[in-house]
Design a protein around this motif. Structure first.
Motif, PDB file in Angstrom:
ATOM      1  N   LEU A  14     -12.462  -3.344  -7.228  1.00 28.87           N
ATOM      2  CA  LEU A  14     -11.012  -3.347  -7.419  1.00 28.87           C
ATOM      3  C   LEU A  14     -10.763  -2.502  -8.660  1.00 28.87           C
ATOM      4  CD1 LEU A  14     -10.301  -7.147  -6.821  1.00 28.87           C
ATOM      5  CD2 LEU A  14     -10.420  -5.313  -5.159  1.00 28.87           C
ATOM      6  N   ARG A  15      -9.973  -1.448  -8.485  1.00 29.49           N
ATOM      7  CA  ARG A  15      -9.804  -0.476  -9.551  1.00 29.49           C
ATOM      8  C   ARG A  15      -8.361  -0.004  -9.644  1.00 29.49           C
ATOM      9  NH1 ARG A  15      -8.650   4.306  -7.253  1.00 29.49           N
ATOM     10  NH2 ARG A  15      -9.671   4.980  -5.340  1.00 29.49           N
ATOM     11  N   GLU A  16      -8.089   0.798 -10.674  1.00 38.70           N
ATOM     12  CA  GLU A  16      -6.759   1.360 -10.856  1.00 38.70           C
ATOM     13  C   GLU A  16      -6.450   2.337  -9.714  1.00 38.70           C
ATOM     14  OE1 GLU A  16      -4.088   3.336 -14.401  1.00 38.70           O
ATOM     15  OE2 GLU A  16      -6.273   3.534 -14.520  1.00 38.70           O
ATOM     16  N   VAL A  17      -5.215   2.296  -9.256  1.00 42.52           N
ATOM     17  CA  VAL A  17      -4.744   3.241  -8.249  1.00 42.52           C
ATOM     18  C   VAL A  17      -4.185   4.457  -8.978  1.00 42.52           C
ATOM     19  CG1 VAL A  17      -3.038   3.597  -6.432  1.00 42.52           C
ATOM     20  CG2 VAL A  17      -4.226   1.419  -6.584  1.00 42.52           C
ATOM     21  N   THR A  18      -4.519   5.653  -8.494  1.00 43.97           N
ATOM     22  CA  THR A  18      -4.008   6.889  -9.083  1.00 43.97           C
ATOM     23  C   THR A  18      -3.254   7.687  -8.028  1.00 43.97           C
ATOM     24  OG1 THR A  18      -5.955   8.217  -8.550  1.00 43.97           O
ATOM     25  CG2 THR A  18      -6.020   6.967 -10.639  1.00 43.97           C
ATOM     26  N   ASN A  19      -2.570   8.731  -8.471  1.00 43.82           N
ATOM     27  CA  ASN A  19      -1.821   9.580  -7.534  1.00 43.82           C
ATOM     28  C   ASN A  19      -2.724  10.171  -6.453  1.00 43.82           C
ATOM     29  OD1 ASN A  19       0.484   9.025  -8.942  1.00 43.82           O
ATOM     30  ND2 ASN A  19       0.598  11.000  -9.976  1.00 43.82           N
ATOM     31  N   GLU A  20      -4.002  10.343  -6.761  1.00 48.13           N
ATOM     32  CA  GLU A  20      -4.950  10.897  -5.771  1.00 48.13           C
ATOM     33  C   GLU A  20      -5.162   9.925  -4.603  1.00 48.13           C
ATOM     34  OE1 GLU A  20      -5.748  11.071  -9.259  1.00 48.13           O
ATOM     35  OE2 GLU A  20      -4.827  13.061  -9.139  1.00 48.13           O
ATOM     36  N   ASP A  21      -4.750   8.667  -4.761  1.00 46.02           N
ATOM     37  CA  ASP A  21      -4.913   7.667  -3.700  1.00 46.02           C
ATOM     38  C   ASP A  21      -3.729   7.628  -2.728  1.00 46.02           C
ATOM     39  OD1 ASP A  21      -7.431   6.576  -4.636  1.00 46.02           O
ATOM     40  OD2 ASP A  21      -6.276   5.716  -6.292  1.00 46.02           O
ATOM     41  N   ALA A  22      -2.717   8.435  -2.982  1.00 46.40           N
ATOM     42  CA  ALA A  22      -1.483   8.362  -2.185  1.00 46.40           C
ATOM     43  C   ALA A  22      -1.732   8.576  -0.694  1.00 46.40           C
ATOM     44  CB  ALA A  22      -0.446   9.356  -2.706  1.00 46.40           C
ATOM     45  N   LEU A  23      -2.550   9.523  -0.333  1.00 46.70           N
ATOM     46  CA  LEU A  23      -2.797   9.801   1.087  1.00 46.70           C
ATOM     47  C   LEU A  23      -3.492   8.627   1.774  1.00 46.70           C
ATOM     48  CD1 LEU A  23      -2.204  12.011   3.101  1.00 46.70           C
ATOM     49  CD2 LEU A  23      -4.453  12.995   2.622  1.00 46.70           C
ATOM     50  N   ALA A  24      -4.493   8.066   1.124  1.00 45.18           N
ATOM     51  CA  ALA A  24      -5.197   6.907   1.697  1.00 45.18           C
ATOM     52  C   ALA A  24      -4.252   5.719   1.835  1.00 45.18           C
ATOM     53  CB  ALA A  24      -6.396   6.532   0.827  1.00 45.18           C
ATOM     54  N   PRO A  46       3.489  10.725   2.433  1.00 40.79           N
ATOM     55  CA  PRO A  46       2.616  10.345   1.310  1.00 40.79           C
ATOM     56  C   PRO A  46       3.339  10.438  -0.036  1.00 40.79           C
ATOM     57  CG  PRO A  46       1.448  11.796   2.814  1.00 40.79           C
ATOM     58  CD  PRO A  46       2.889  11.771   3.264  1.00 40.79           C
ATOM     59  N   THR A  47       4.311  11.309  -0.139  1.00 41.46           N
ATOM     60  CA  THR A  47       5.064  11.447  -1.394  1.00 41.46           C
ATOM     61  C   THR A  47       5.786  10.146  -1.741  1.00 41.46           C
ATOM     62  OG1 THR A  47       5.360  13.783  -0.881  1.00 41.46           O
ATOM     63  CG2 THR A  47       6.767  12.880  -2.588  1.00 41.46           C
ATOM     64  N   GLU A  48       6.306   9.428  -0.728  1.00 44.47           N
ATOM     65  CA  GLU A  48       6.974   8.152  -0.978  1.00 44.47           C
ATOM     66  C   GLU A  48       6.019   7.130  -1.597  1.00 44.47           C
ATOM     67  OE1 GLU A  48       8.591   6.887   2.770  1.00 44.47           O
ATOM     68  OE2 GLU A  48      10.339   8.178   2.596  1.00 44.47           O
ATOM     69  N   VAL A  49       4.747   7.244  -1.266  1.00 40.36           N
ATOM     70  CA  VAL A  49       3.746   6.310  -1.795  1.00 40.36           C
ATOM     71  C   VAL A  49       3.602   6.478  -3.307  1.00 40.36           C
ATOM     72  CG1 VAL A  49       1.315   5.597  -1.662  1.00 40.36           C
ATOM     73  CG2 VAL A  49       2.540   6.211   0.418  1.00 40.36           C
ATOM     74  N   LEU A  50       3.896   7.672  -3.815  1.00 40.54           N
ATOM     75  CA  LEU A  50       3.820   7.895  -5.263  1.00 40.54           C
ATOM     76  C   LEU A  50       4.758   6.949  -6.007  1.00 40.54           C
ATOM     77  CD1 LEU A  50       3.575  11.787  -5.398  1.00 40.54           C
ATOM     78  CD2 LEU A  50       1.735  10.115  -5.759  1.00 40.54           C
ATOM     79  N   GLU A  51       5.897   6.582  -5.400  1.00 40.04           N
ATOM     80  CA  GLU A  51       6.813   5.618  -6.018  1.00 40.04           C
ATOM     81  C   GLU A  51       6.141   4.256  -6.166  1.00 40.04           C
ATOM     82  OE1 GLU A  51      10.671   5.423  -4.117  1.00 40.04           O
ATOM     83  OE2 GLU A  51      10.711   7.608  -3.908  1.00 40.04           O
ATOM     84  N   GLU A  52       5.380   3.855  -5.164  1.00 38.29           N
ATOM     85  CA  GLU A  52       4.638   2.591  -5.216  1.00 38.29           C
ATOM     86  C   GLU A  52       3.602   2.645  -6.344  1.00 38.29           C
ATOM     87  OE1 GLU A  52       3.570  -1.293  -3.437  1.00 38.29           O
ATOM     88  OE2 GLU A  52       5.353  -0.055  -3.333  1.00 38.29           O
ATOM     89  N   ILE A  53       2.879   3.755  -6.428  1.00 39.25           N
ATOM     90  CA  ILE A  53       1.863   3.927  -7.477  1.00 39.25           C
ATOM     91  C   ILE A  53       2.532   3.916  -8.848  1.00 39.25           C
ATOM     92  CG2 ILE A  53       0.148   5.536  -8.427  1.00 39.25           C
ATOM     93  CD1 ILE A  53      -0.410   6.362  -5.456  1.00 39.25           C
ATOM     94  N   ASN A  54       3.678   4.563  -8.967  1.00 38.46           N
ATOM     95  CA  ASN A  54       4.418   4.566 -10.241  1.00 38.46           C
ATOM     96  C   ASN A  54       4.845   3.154 -10.623  1.00 38.46           C
ATOM     97  OD1 ASN A  54       4.168   7.324 -10.591  1.00 38.46           O
ATOM     98  ND2 ASN A  54       6.131   7.783  -9.639  1.00 38.46           N
ATOM     99  N   TRP A  55       5.234   2.354  -9.629  1.00 34.80           N
ATOM    100  CA  TRP A  55       5.605   0.960  -9.886  1.00 34.80           C
ATOM    101  C   TRP A  55       4.404   0.187 -10.424  1.00 34.80           C
ATOM    102  CZ3 TRP A  55       4.299  -3.683  -7.098  1.00 34.80           C
ATOM    103  CH2 TRP A  55       4.977  -4.808  -7.564  1.00 34.80           C
TER     104      TRP A  55
END
Length: 182
Positions: A14-24, A46-55
Motif C-alpha cells: 500500500l503506497r502513495e498514489v501519484t499522477n502516473e497512476d491515473a491510467l491504471a 484518465p484526466t478526471e482521475v487526476l482530480e481524485e489523486i489531487n484530493w
C-alpha cells in the motif's frame, strides 16, 4: 510533510498514489460496478482521475485523511485504494473507505488491505473509533467490514446527495479494543 508511509502485507504494497497512476486507476474508476456505491459517476477520461489523486494529496496535507493505493507485490499497478477521510484527531476517530478493481474481487485483497489500514490507524494515528458509511445495497462491503469486527449502528437517512439523489447510509464502527481482540 513527512514521508508517505508504505504498508506491506503478505501479498500487497500500500503506497502513495501519484499522477502516473491515473491510467491504471481509470481502468477501475470508469467501471459502473466499481463506483456505483461510491456516490460517483464512472470517470470518462484518465484526466478526471487526476482530480481524485489531487484530493488524496489534499486530505493528507490538511491532516483530514490519507489514502493508499493498493498494489500487488509482484506488480506496481494500482488496483484500488483504501484509507481514511474525515479524520478528527481531537476525537480520535476517522472514517475508512476503500474500492477495488472488479478484476480482483473475491480474492481477499480488500480484506487484507483494510485490515492493514485499520491496524495502521490504531497504532500510528492513535484512533479509538473507525467508521464506515455504506449504502444499504452494498452487501459485499457490509460483509467485508462485518468480518473485520465492525458493528452496524444504524441507518443515516438521506445522509448524502450524490449523482442527483439522496443516499441512505449504514453507519458501521469498530473500536480499537474490538479490533485487537479479533
Amino acid at each position: 510533510m513527512n514521508t508517505f508511509p508504505i504498508i506491506e502485507t503478505e501479498r500487497l504494497i500500500l503506497r502513495e498514489v501519484t499522477n502516473e497512476d491515473a491510467l491504471a486507476m481509470f481502468d477501475y474508476l470508469s467501471d459502473q460496478d466499481v463506483v456505483k456505491h461510491m456516490g460517483l459517476e464512472p470517470y470518462k477520461t484518465p484526466t478526471e482521475v487526476l482530480e481524485e489523486i489531487n484530493w488524496y494529496q489534499l486530505i493528507r496535507e490538511e491532516g483530514t485523511g490519507i489514502r493508499w493505493g493498493i498494489t500487488l507485490k509482484n506488480m506496481d499497478t494500482v488496483i484500488g485504494s483504501c484509507g481514511f477521510l474525515n479524520m478528527h484527531p481531537k476525537h480520535y476517530r476517522a472514517e475508512v473507505g476503500f474500492e477495488l478493481s472488479k478484476l480482483y474481487w473475491g480474492k481477499g485483497i480488500a480484506k487484507e488491505a483494510l485490515k492493514a489500514v485499520l491496524d495502521y490507524g490504531y497504532k500510528h494515528f492513535e484512533l479509538e473509533r473507525i467508521e464506515a458509511l455504506i449504502e444499504p445495497l452494498n452487501r459485499p462491503s457490509q460483509r467485508l467490514v462485518e468480518k473485520q469486527g465492525f458493528i452496524r449502528e444504524g441507518l443515516l437517512r438521506h445522509y448524502e446527495f450524490t449523482c442527483g439523489k439522496f443516499d441512505d447510509l449504514y453507519m458501521y464502527s469498530i473500536l480499537k479494543e474490538s479490533f485487537f481482540k479479533s
